[in-house]
Design an enzyme around this catalytic site. Structure first.
Site, PDB file in Angstrom:
ATOM      1  N   LYS A 152      -6.819   4.854  -3.046  1.00 30.48           N
ATOM      2  CA  LYS A 152      -8.224   4.465  -2.988  1.00 30.48           C
ATOM      3  C   LYS A 152      -8.955   5.178  -1.863  1.00 30.48           C
ATOM      4  CE  LYS A 152      -9.644   0.247  -4.030  1.00 30.48           C
ATOM      5  NZ  LYS A 152     -10.196   0.265  -5.381  1.00 30.48           N
TER       6      LYS A 152
HETATM    7  N1  PMP Z   1      -8.653   1.421 -11.090  1.00 28.69           N
HETATM    8  C1  PMP Z   1      -9.634   1.695 -10.211  1.00 28.69           C
HETATM    9  C2  PMP Z   1     -10.296   3.023 -10.255  1.00 28.69           C
HETATM   10  C3  PMP Z   1     -10.015   0.746  -9.260  1.00 28.69           C
HETATM   11  O1  PMP Z   1     -10.978   1.013  -8.385  1.00 28.69           O
HETATM   12  C4  PMP Z   1      -9.375  -0.513  -9.241  1.00 28.69           C
HETATM   13  C5  PMP Z   1      -9.782  -1.551  -8.237  1.00 28.69           C
HETATM   14  N2  PMP Z   1      -9.077  -1.438  -7.042  1.00 28.69           N
HETATM   15  C6  PMP Z   1      -8.351  -0.767 -10.170  1.00 28.69           C
HETATM   16  C7  PMP Z   1      -8.019   0.229 -11.079  1.00 28.69           C
HETATM   17  C8  PMP Z   1      -7.565  -2.039 -10.120  1.00 28.69           C
HETATM   18  O2  PMP Z   1      -6.733  -2.016  -8.991  1.00 28.69           O
HETATM   19  P1  PMP Z   1      -6.245  -3.347  -8.280  1.00 28.69           P
HETATM   20  O3  PMP Z   1      -5.607  -4.168  -9.359  1.00 28.69           O
HETATM   21  O4  PMP Z   1      -5.255  -2.915  -7.288  1.00 28.69           O
HETATM   22  O5  PMP Z   1      -7.446  -3.993  -7.709  1.00 28.69           O
END
Ligand code: PMP
Length: 307
Positions: A152
């Site tokens: 991220k």
């Molecule tokens: N894909 C993207 C591009 C995201 O930004 C997120 C949110 N963090 C997710 C998937 C889902 O990830 P997570 O379950 O870790 O929040």
């Protein structure tokens, strides 16, 4: 309702005072990495539980390493910061927060000094009983060979931003990306799942997707142990989306967001399907602690503990 205060490098500040210099790499090149997570109010316990905090810290750390940030924070520092922002805002309700580590120096090659802020907000969820309309984006998901999309970094999100703005301009709620191989990747800020021929399916982690914590929770716990359905990880083709019985987007922010149509093709009967509905209930029970399994995933933020 008054704005919540931001925790910035040890101090709680009103939103408008939490600012960064315009010449910092953070502002100019989006040289930041972040986590988005939710903490849930549990009335019975009088506690706010942050969901899978240790996993979010681990991913933040991986993102910092990958983006070559120097890492001045221990997990204890991060946990104390989360406690401080919740306690300082006297939050006794569900809250979403972004933990953002950023580089203050100017220039492309800057790696330090870093700072950290936590921005809590009351983030609405998709109203119960409502699904979203999705489209296949005409923007392609950024490749992992161009920028580390499995982690991220704020800079990744211009790809999602363009796709989301295009989707909205075209009259849809959410975009779904295909990757450079033409296979389904994910949403602009959420992981994609579908039910097809009675089976739960999601793209593999080599599909240019974020390694989602919610995806892991569903695949390793809720689908097999609560719904008694295994998840198949494989390449997903565009036309499978049009013929799926059900689909949903999921993530810490999106939770389980039902998708009821793709490119105006209704999925199933064009309503929220039974698997999606059951999973959404199971997920919300788990994160809030109504389902008491996996207490290690719910960090109490008022009680004094370490993660
Ligand atoms: N894909 C993207 C591009 C995201 O930004 C997120 C949110 N963090 C997710 C998937 C889902 O990830 P997570 O379950 O870790 O929040």
């Amino acid at each position: 309702m008054a704005d919540l205060k931001i925790w910035m490098n040890g101090t709680l500040l009103p939103q408008e005072q939490a600012v960064l210099p315009v010449n910092s790499a953070a502002v100019f090149y989006a040289t930041n990495v972040f986590e988005g997570l939710r903490a849930y109010w549990n009335e019975r316990d009088g506690e706010v539980y942050a969901f899978r905090l240790a996993d979010h810290f681990a991913r933040l750390r991986e993102s910092m390493k990958m983006m070559r940030f120097t890492v001045p924070y221990s997990d204890d520092d991060l946990f104390e910061a989360v406690r401080a922002v919740l306690a300082g805002n006297e939050l006794r309700e569900d809250v979403h927060m972004h933990l953002v580590a950023y580089v203050l120096a100017p220039g492309l090659e800057a790696t330090s000094p870093s700072g950290l802020y936590i921005n809590p907000r009351r983030r609405p969820r998709v109203p119960e009983g409502k699904g979203v309309s999705a489209c296949i984006s005409n923007w392609t998901r950024t490749s992992d060979n161009a920028i580390p999309i499995r982690l991220k970094s704020g800079s990744n999100y211009q790809n999602g931003r363009l796709a989301r703005l295009q989707a909205r301009a075209d009259g849809y709620d959410e975009p779904i990306f295909l990757n450079q191989r033409g296979k389904v990747a994910e949403g602009s800020g959420a992981t994609f799942f579908m039910v097809r021929k009675g089976r739960l399916v999601t793209p593999t982690t080599s599909s240019d997707i974020l390694e989602s914590i919610t995806r892991t929770t569903l695949m390793e716990d809720l689908c097999p142990h609560v719904l008694h359905m295994d998840v198949v990880e494989r390449d997903v083709d565009r036309t499978e989306l049009y013929t799926a019985e059900e689909a949903f987007l999921c993530g810490s922010g999106y939770e389980i967001t039902p998708v009821t149509s793709v490119d105006r093709f209704p999925l199933g009967r064009g309503e929220i399907g039974p698997v999606t509905r059951a999973l959404s209930t199971a997920y919300l029970n788990l994160v809030r602690g109504v389902d008491s399994r996996h207490p290690e995933w719910r960090t109490p933020t008022y009680k004094k503990v370490t993660v």
